[in-house]
Design an enzyme around this catalytic site. Structure first.
Site, PDB file in Angstrom:
ATOM      1  N   ASN A 157      -2.589  -7.850  -2.765  1.00  0.00           N
ATOM      2  CA  ASN A 157      -3.690  -7.844  -3.687  1.00  0.00           C
ATOM      3  C   ASN A 157      -3.775  -6.673  -4.544  1.00  0.00           C
ATOM      4  O   ASN A 157      -4.412  -6.703  -5.573  1.00  0.00           O
ATOM      5  CB  ASN A 157      -5.191  -7.835  -2.905  1.00  0.00           C
ATOM      6  CG  ASN A 157      -5.408  -6.857  -1.924  1.00  0.00           C
ATOM      7  OD1 ASN A 157      -4.375  -6.744  -0.949  1.00  0.00           O
ATOM      8  ND2 ASN A 157      -6.384  -6.177  -1.817  1.00  0.00           N
ATOM      9  N   HIS A 158      -2.964  -5.592  -4.077  1.00  0.00           N
ATOM     10  CA  HIS A 158      -2.849  -4.430  -4.917  1.00  0.00           C
ATOM     11  C   HIS A 158      -1.476  -4.598  -5.890  1.00  0.00           C
ATOM     12  O   HIS A 158      -1.252  -3.485  -6.335  1.00  0.00           O
ATOM     13  CB  HIS A 158      -2.676  -3.128  -4.471  1.00  0.00           C
ATOM     14  CG  HIS A 158      -4.069  -3.036  -3.458  1.00  0.00           C
ATOM     15  ND1 HIS A 158      -5.266  -2.984  -4.202  1.00  0.00           N
ATOM     16  CD2 HIS A 158      -4.323  -2.606  -2.166  1.00  0.00           C
ATOM     17  CE1 HIS A 158      -6.322  -2.513  -3.430  1.00  0.00           C
ATOM     18  NE2 HIS A 158      -5.827  -2.588  -2.229  1.00  0.00           N
ATOM     19  N   HIS A 199      -4.758  -4.690   8.208  1.00  0.00           N
ATOM     20  CA  HIS A 199      -3.954  -3.257   8.845  1.00  0.00           C
ATOM     21  C   HIS A 199      -4.595  -3.211  10.340  1.00  0.00           C
ATOM     22  O   HIS A 199      -4.359  -1.985  10.988  1.00  0.00           O
ATOM     23  CB  HIS A 199      -4.519  -1.873   8.053  1.00  0.00           C
ATOM     24  CG  HIS A 199      -4.187  -2.157   6.501  1.00  0.00           C
ATOM     25  ND1 HIS A 199      -4.315  -1.075   5.632  1.00  0.00           N
ATOM     26  CD2 HIS A 199      -3.397  -3.086   6.102  1.00  0.00           C
ATOM     27  CE1 HIS A 199      -3.938  -1.331   4.320  1.00  0.00           C
ATOM     28  NE2 HIS A 199      -3.137  -2.530   4.593  1.00  0.00           N
ATOM     29  N   ASN A 217       0.909  -1.233   0.012  1.00  0.00           N
ATOM     30  CA  ASN A 217      -0.085   0.135  -0.172  1.00  0.00           C
ATOM     31  C   ASN A 217       0.826   1.241  -0.152  1.00  0.00           C
ATOM     32  O   ASN A 217       0.534   2.223   0.438  1.00  0.00           O
ATOM     33  CB  ASN A 217      -0.988   0.030   1.168  1.00  0.00           C
ATOM     34  CG  ASN A 217      -1.807  -1.117   1.419  1.00  0.00           C
ATOM     35  OD1 ASN A 217      -1.429  -2.148   2.199  1.00  0.00           O
ATOM     36  ND2 ASN A 217      -2.692  -1.153   0.464  1.00  0.00           N
TER      37      ASN A 217
HETATM   38 FE   LIG Z   1      -3.889  -5.879   0.891  1.00  0.00          FE
END
Ligand SMILES: [Fe+2]
Length: 259
Positions: free
Chosen positions: A67-68, A178, A40
């Protein structure tokens, strides 16, 4: 050996915290090897080559993603060439980059790092369970110490994977939500585990995003452009100690206030 895992670095506040504080933290904690989840780093979604290089320069031995991974086009060629920045192994065959690497710790001992995505509530082409055994065997051929970053949404899946790998790897570190969980432990077989290592970034937020924006999107159901927040910045993660054979002896959650 002492391993520091730095949880998901979120936005410029998270990147800055790593740049300013990680070198000192490595010294103070006498860290031999450091893994940083950087998925992130670029405004909350993905990572750029420049941001990845900065995490490595600040003291990450290996950077993991999630996932990003593909959110930034410019990372594609970089991942294809990098041995230190890896992406989840289960993103589908033939994708650029690697889901497993090994790098030397401070004393030269190799440490293998595996990155995998969970499939509960996440969109993945291959379930982690299809690849786990083969990947872990391959990692253990590279190094006695193996760290798994399991980037997943569901606590059940993260605990299941930690149990499944108990005794076969040094640590299974959950990432992605997170929110740091209060369950850092060493399992009976000698694998350190935590369901989620937390977030390195602004905690005066909704998991990194400015709270007002996240709330507005949820309340209205309308598109709202997200911005990373900036307050209550922390480095979060976990410190794992292990023997030369890779067996974990301790696992402690870490939380360091930055501002
Ligand atoms: Fe993630």
């Amino acid at each position: 050996m002492k391993i520091l895992f730095v949880a998901d670095v979120f936005g410029s506040a998270g990147s800055r915290a790593v740049r300013d504080r990680l070198p000192g933290l490595r010294d103070e904690l006498a860290i031999d090897f450091c893994v940083v989840n950087g998925e992130n780093a670029a405004d909350g979604r993905g990572i750029t080559p420049k941001l990845a290089d900065r995490l490595l320069e600040a003291g990450a031995d290996v950077v993991t993603l999630g996932n990003h991974t593909w959110a930034r086009n410019e990372i594609v060629d970089y991942l294809a060439a990098s041995e230190r920045v890896i992406r989840p192994a289960n993103l589908g065959a033939g994708r650029p980059g690697r889901g497993l690497t090994a790098a030397p710790a401070a004393d030269g001992t190799p440490v293998a790092v595996v990155n995998l995505l969970g499939w509960l509530f996440l969109d993945v082409p291959v379930t982690p369970f299809e690849l786990l055994d083969e990947l872990v065997d391959e990692a253990r051929r590279l190094a006695p110490v193996v760290v798994v970053d399991f980037h997943a949404e569901a606590t059940s899946e993260k605990i299941a994977v930690a149990r499944l790998l108990d005794g076969r790897v040094t640590a299974v570190i959950g990432t992605h939500t997170h929110v740091q969980t209060n369950d850092a432990r060493v399992l009976p077989g000698g694998t350190a585990a935590i369901t989620d290592a937390g977030m390195t970034g602004p905690h005066d937020s909704v998991i990194g995003v400015e709270a007002d924006l996240a709330i507005r999107r949820m309340r209205t159901g309308m598109p709202v452009r997200f911005h990373p927040a900036s307050g209550d910045v922390r480095i979060e993660g976990v410190v794992v100690e292990c023997d030369a054979d890779g067996r974990a002896t301790s696992c402690q959650a870490l939380r360091v206030a930055i501002d």
